[in-house]
Design a protein around this motif. Structure first.
Motif, PDB file in Angstrom:
ATOM      1  N   ASP A   1     118.393  57.556  47.995  1.00 48.24           N
ATOM      2  CA  ASP A   1     118.534  56.458  48.956  1.00 48.24           C
ATOM      3  C   ASP A   1     118.963  55.189  48.220  1.00 48.24           C
ATOM      4  N   GLU A   2     119.953  54.524  48.755  1.00 48.61           N
ATOM      5  CA  GLU A   2     120.470  53.309  48.112  1.00 48.61           C
ATOM      6  C   GLU A   2     119.415  52.217  48.021  1.00 48.61           C
ATOM      7  N   ASP A   3     118.483  52.211  48.974  1.00 45.26           N
ATOM      8  CA  ASP A   3     117.454  51.175  49.012  1.00 45.26           C
ATOM      9  C   ASP A   3     116.182  51.578  48.261  1.00 45.26           C
ATOM     10  N   PHE A   4     116.207  52.730  47.591  1.00 50.32           N
ATOM     11  CA  PHE A   4     115.005  53.234  46.915  1.00 50.32           C
ATOM     12  C   PHE A   4     114.672  52.381  45.687  1.00 50.32           C
ATOM     13  N   THR A   5     113.378  52.158  45.494  1.00 44.28           N
ATOM     14  CA  THR A   5     112.932  51.395  44.333  1.00 44.28           C
ATOM     15  C   THR A   5     111.571  51.893  43.877  1.00 44.28           C
ATOM     16  N   VAL A   6     111.252  51.670  42.617  1.00 42.58           N
ATOM     17  CA  VAL A   6     109.915  51.925  42.074  1.00 42.58           C
ATOM     18  C   VAL A   6     109.410  50.606  41.494  1.00 42.58           C
ATOM     19  N   ARG A   7     108.247  50.185  41.963  1.00 35.56           N
ATOM     20  CA  ARG A   7     107.693  48.896  41.539  1.00 35.56           C
ATOM     21  C   ARG A   7     106.275  49.096  40.994  1.00 35.56           C
ATOM     22  N   ALA A   8     105.847  48.153  40.161  1.00 37.09           N
ATOM     23  CA  ALA A   8     104.529  48.283  39.542  1.00 37.09           C
ATOM     24  C   ALA A   8     103.908  46.913  39.323  1.00 37.09           C
ATOM     25  N   ILE A   9     102.578  46.887  39.336  1.00 33.23           N
ATOM     26  CA  ILE A   9     101.802  45.692  38.999  1.00 33.23           C
ATOM     27  C   ILE A   9     100.824  46.056  37.900  1.00 33.23           C
ATOM     28  N   ASN A  10     100.711  45.203  36.900  1.00 31.44           N
ATOM     29  CA  ASN A  10      99.662  45.355  35.895  1.00 31.44           C
ATOM     30  C   ASN A  10      98.544  44.379  36.234  1.00 31.44           C
ATOM     31  N   CYS A  11      97.420  44.916  36.708  1.00 29.54           N
ATOM     32  CA  CYS A  11      96.240  44.097  36.996  1.00 29.54           C
ATOM     33  C   CYS A  11      95.431  44.001  35.700  1.00 29.54           C
ATOM     34  N   LYS A  12      95.703  42.965  34.942  1.00 26.79           N
ATOM     35  CA  LYS A  12      95.148  42.834  33.596  1.00 26.79           C
ATOM     36  C   LYS A  12      93.615  42.834  33.629  1.00 26.79           C
TER      37      LYS A  12
ATOM     38  N   SER B   1     107.188  47.246  29.105  1.00 26.00           N
ATOM     39  CA  SER B   1     107.717  46.458  30.225  1.00 26.00           C
ATOM     40  C   SER B   1     106.611  45.707  30.952  1.00 26.00           C
ATOM     41  N   LEU B   2     105.428  46.326  31.059  1.00 27.27           N
ATOM     42  CA  LEU B   2     104.329  45.745  31.833  1.00 27.27           C
ATOM     43  C   LEU B   2     103.278  45.070  30.953  1.00 27.27           C
ATOM     44  N   ASP B   3     103.513  45.023  29.638  1.00 30.59           N
ATOM     45  CA  ASP B   3     102.558  44.389  28.710  1.00 30.59           C
ATOM     46  C   ASP B   3     101.170  45.010  28.869  1.00 30.59           C
ATOM     47  N   VAL B   4     101.109  46.323  28.735  1.00 30.28           N
ATOM     48  CA  VAL B   4      99.882  47.081  28.970  1.00 30.28           C
ATOM     49  C   VAL B   4      98.952  46.982  27.766  1.00 30.28           C
ATOM     50  N   SER B   5      97.668  46.826  28.055  1.00 29.52           N
ATOM     51  CA  SER B   5      96.648  46.831  27.007  1.00 29.52           C
ATOM     52  C   SER B   5      95.392  47.505  27.552  1.00 29.52           C
ATOM     53  N   GLN B   6      94.434  47.731  26.665  1.00 27.92           N
ATOM     54  CA  GLN B   6      93.196  48.420  27.035  1.00 27.92           C
ATOM     55  C   GLN B   6      92.491  47.716  28.200  1.00 27.92           C
ATOM     56  N   GLY B   7      92.022  48.510  29.158  1.00 28.53           N
ATOM     57  CA  GLY B   7      91.269  47.974  30.288  1.00 28.53           C
ATOM     58  C   GLY B   7      92.121  47.539  31.465  1.00 28.53           C
ATOM     59  N   ASP B   8      93.455  47.688  31.338  1.00 27.28           N
ATOM     60  CA  ASP B   8      94.328  47.313  32.449  1.00 27.28           C
ATOM     61  C   ASP B   8      94.345  48.401  33.514  1.00 27.28           C
ATOM     62  N   MET B   9      94.749  48.016  34.711  1.00 31.18           N
ATOM     63  CA  MET B   9      94.965  48.966  35.794  1.00 31.18           C
ATOM     64  C   MET B   9      96.368  48.742  36.339  1.00 31.18           C
ATOM     65  N   LEU B  10      97.144  49.813  36.412  1.00 28.96           N
ATOM     66  CA  LEU B  10      98.506  49.733  36.934  1.00 28.96           C
ATOM     67  C   LEU B  10      98.544  50.281  38.349  1.00 28.96           C
ATOM     68  N   LEU B  11      99.270  49.596  39.213  1.00 25.15           N
ATOM     69  CA  LEU B  11      99.544  50.080  40.560  1.00 25.15           C
ATOM     70  C   LEU B  11     101.038  50.349  40.643  1.00 25.15           C
ATOM     71  N   VAL B  12     101.414  51.591  40.986  1.00 24.24           N
ATOM     72  CA  VAL B  12     102.823  51.978  41.032  1.00 24.24           C
ATOM     73  C   VAL B  12     103.122  52.533  42.416  1.00 24.24           C
ATOM     74  N   ALA B  13     104.208  52.059  43.026  1.00 29.29           N
ATOM     75  CA  ALA B  13     104.596  52.530  44.359  1.00 29.29           C
ATOM     76  C   ALA B  13     106.096  52.729  44.393  1.00 29.29           C
ATOM     77  N   ALA B  14     106.549  53.656  45.225  1.00 27.26           N
ATOM     78  CA  ALA B  14     107.975  53.967  45.340  1.00 27.26           C
ATOM     79  C   ALA B  14     108.349  54.102  46.803  1.00 27.26           C
ATOM     80  N   GLY B  15     109.597  53.738  47.107  1.00 27.65           N
ATOM     81  CA  GLY B  15     110.085  53.847  48.478  1.00 27.65           C
ATOM     82  C   GLY B  15     111.126  52.791  48.767  1.00 27.65           C
ATOM     83  N   PRO B  16     111.396  52.516  50.050  1.00 25.69           N
ATOM     84  CA  PRO B  16     112.348  51.449  50.405  1.00 25.69           C
ATOM     85  C   PRO B  16     111.908  50.121  49.822  1.00 25.69           C
ATOM     86  N   ASN B  17     112.851  49.321  49.414  1.00 24.86           N
ATOM     87  CA  ASN B  17     112.559  48.116  48.641  1.00 24.86           C
ATOM     88  C   ASN B  17     111.572  47.180  49.336  1.00 24.86           C
ATOM     89  N   ASN B  18     111.868  46.767  50.572  1.00 23.60           N
ATOM     90  CA  ASN B  18     111.030  45.772  51.247  1.00 23.60           C
ATOM     91  C   ASN B  18     109.614  46.276  51.469  1.00 23.60           C
TER      92      ASN B  18
END
Length: 627
Positions: A352-363, A419-436
């Motif tokens: 899908d042209e609008d497909f994306t994978v995004r992530a948050i690092n909750c430090k 890319s996400l500046d990951v370190s010990q004790g972090d939690m990553l949230l990753v989601a994929a799908g249409p951009n918006n």
């Protein structure tokens, strides 16, 4: 050490503020020097202004009995503070005894100010060095013994009870403070706009006609069969017509009405600081609002430092998943499509042209969250996406605890970590799908994680920070939520396109960028405005051809635009929400004197209420049997 959840911490901070205000005698946060609080009144002084400077003077005070100590002493409270009163000895059969007179009774005290005895001063009170020795006490109105609300700052009362007995709740230090902050800010805004910049305060009608688009409007029946007024959701058309009329600079503390049903923290009637100017661009609006807020800002709050930061709508959605981002904390969304797409898991693969994978690092979040918190996050995610969200816990050896993540190639995990500046004790949230929808999902989870952490005593958002932000460069139109294949205005149909996009209105309106701007404070939209369309032909085309609306009900506005309309623009600030954030209140109901419930009910008066058939007949109405 005992840790309190964020809700408890906010409650404790709030109660401490109210207690301090009560002890200091009043709680207004603005300078009251040179203000005569007793002019035109029976009293000579308020209960919050006496000090050792008045020792020996005769005074008269009026107020409510806040506390009684047997029959020899009481504390008297009015809107400005409290004063300790020593009661005269009343001999049997003489004078007026306070025996049997209950708390919250209204009395008038005449007496003389004296310094409190050594060791009995209370320096936490603004009047704590003195007391009034009463020579006469007169009961003006006795209160009944048991009131549904006790006027104590440390007593918690259900909000429904507070709203039902609002006339008692208004006596609390909390409500007295909030309404005075509101009043003072409005006064300062008037000074800035009218006295310093020659704005004209104009009252616009509350009875109007139905307008296309926007929020649902309240209908008002008339004596003319089948004809109705509506209550305006804003003075939008009127303020534009005032610009046509040459008023040049308009301002109003405007009452607005929207029938939005059971939307949380909304009111069917609310207040806007409504502003419009001729011959202005958005830079002029920005500068005016920044200076207005700086001038009206409470003195006890951290000083504002304009100009406020700016962010585009697309950047806000990409980085925060919201067009009203709370910038008091990080947890920004990152685009990791190039890293994870095609990495092995099917959820990361799409053509899908609008497909994306995004992530948050909750430090540092993993150190504080439990299994039930992860379950809650996943539950919230699946309300918005069938795939939910991938939650990755980063352990002390930097290994990833996740059924999917552990099967990712090592090179992918390393690239993600960098890319996400990951370190010990972090939690990553990753989601994929249409951009918006993917960005919006992570934007909501970003706030959910912040709430979870603050409920565990981890400060994420500084309660004393005021992060203003301009959000700009919105699309002029968005796909309609109700009419498939059609467009609707992102804000309202009177917003002008940016000049270079005007030709696209006629060929590709979905690509047009509008001259709209929102003002955001701590993740809440507190203002919105735009540069308006002042060309009648363009306005009519937008209404009829782009939005498919009947423009005949706006013929008066279209005629006005053809009558020499100057270029103009404006903004409206949501006064209720602005004041609630300044006062640290969780709801706008706590800064409104007589608010309504989420359902739009007035618990104090019982409104809305039924009316007699004869009253309905006058307006040519008949109501079926309500269930």
């Amino acid at each position: 050490m005992l840790k309190l959840c964020s809700g408890c911490q906010r409650l404790v901070r709030q109660q401490l503020r109210h207690v301090r205000r009560s002890l200091h005698g009043g709680g207004t946060v603005f300078n009251v020097e040179n203000k005569d609080q007793s002019s035109f009144s029976w009293r000579t002084h308020s209960c919050g202004e006496l000090s050792t400077a008045q020792v020996g003077q005769g005074v008269t005070l009026c107020g409510w009995i806040q506390h009684k100590r047997y029959d020899f002493m009481l504390t008297l409270r009015d809107a400005y503070g409290v004063t300790q009163v020593v009661l005269p000895e009343v001999k049997k059969g003489t004078g007026e005894s306070l025996e049997g007179v209950h708390l919250e009774s209204v009395i008038m005290v005449t007496g003389k100010v004296q310094q409190r005895p050594d060791g009995l001063a209370n320096m936490k009170m603004s009047t704590g060095e003195i007391e009034v020795v009463a020579s006469e006490v007169k009961v003006l109105n006795a209160s009944k013994e048991k009131l549904p609300i006790q006027i104590h700052d440390f007593q918690q009362v259900k909000e429904s009870v507070r709203m039902q007995f609002r006339y008692l709740d208004l006596r609390s230090t909390r409500m007295q403070h909030n309404l005075r902050v509101r009043s003072s800010m409005i006064m300062r805004m008037r000074e800035f706009l009218c006295n310093q910049h020659d704005f004209v305060d104009v009252e616009t009608p509350s009875l109007f006609r139905k307008t296309p688009g926007g929020a649902k409007e309240f209908l008002v029946p008339t004596h003319q069969p089948g004809k109705f007024y509506t209550l305006p959701q804003s003075p939008q058309q009127f303020k534009q017509l005032l610009m046509v009329g040459g008023i040049d600079r308009y301002f109003q503390i405007a009452r607005c009405y929207r029938d939005e049903g059971s939307r949380p923290d909304r009111q069917p009637e609310f207040t806007q600081v409504d502003i419009e100017m001729s011959f202005v661009n958005k830079e002029g609006i920005y500068s005016m609002i920044e200076q207005l807020l700086e001038y009206a800002w409470p003195q006890e709050k951290p000083k504002l430092n304009p100009p406020f930061p700016r962010i585009s709508y697309s950047q806000a959605m990409d980085e925060y998943g919201s067009d009203k981002p709370d910038t008091r904390f990080e947890f920004k969304i990152k685009d990791v499509t190039g890293i994870l797409k095609g990495s092995g898991s099917s959820i990361f693969n799409s053509d899908d042209e609008d497909f994306t994978v995004r992530a948050i690092n909750c430090k540092g979040a993993m150190d504080h969250l439990k299994s039930k918190d992860y379950e809650h996050l996943q539950s919230e995610a699946k309300k918005r996406s069938q795939h939910g969200v991938l939650i990755v816990q980063v352990r002390d050896d930097l290994t990833w605890k996740s059924p999917i993540a552990k099967h990712l190639p090592e090179t992918v995990r390393q690239e993600m970590a960098q890319s996400l500046d990951v370190s010990q004790g972090d939690m990553l949230l990753v989601a994929a799908g249409p951009n918006n929808s993917t960005c919006q999902l992570l934007g909501q989870l970003r706030l959910t994680v912040a709430n979870l952490l603050e409920n565990k005593g981890v400060q994420i958002r500084d309660p004393d920070a005021y992060n203003f932000l301009w959000v700009e460069d919105f699309p002029l139109f968005l796909p309609s939520e109700d009419r498939i294949g059609e467009l609707e205005s992102t804000h309202h149909p009177f917003t002008a396109p940016v000049a270079q996009h005007t030709p696209l209105i006629y060929s590709a309106p979905q690509k047009v960028q509008g001259q709209h701007y929102d003002l955001v404070l701590n993740g809440a939209e507190i203002g919105g405005g735009s540069i308006r369309i002042h060309d009648a032909k363009l306005q009519e085309y937008v209404l009829q051809e782009v939005l498919k609306e009947d423009s005949s009900c706006l013929s008066h506005l279209l005629d006005a635009l053809e009558s020499g309309c100057p270029p103009h623009g404006g903004i409206a600030l949501g006064l209720d929400r602005l004041i609630s954030i300044i006062c640290g209140e969780p709801s706008i109901r706590d800064v409104i004197a007589f608010p309504k419930t989420v359902e739009g009910n007035d618990l104090m008066s019982g409104a809305p209420s039924r009316v007699e058939d004869a009253d309905l007949a006058r307006y040519h109405l008949k109501v079926g049997n309500p269930k």
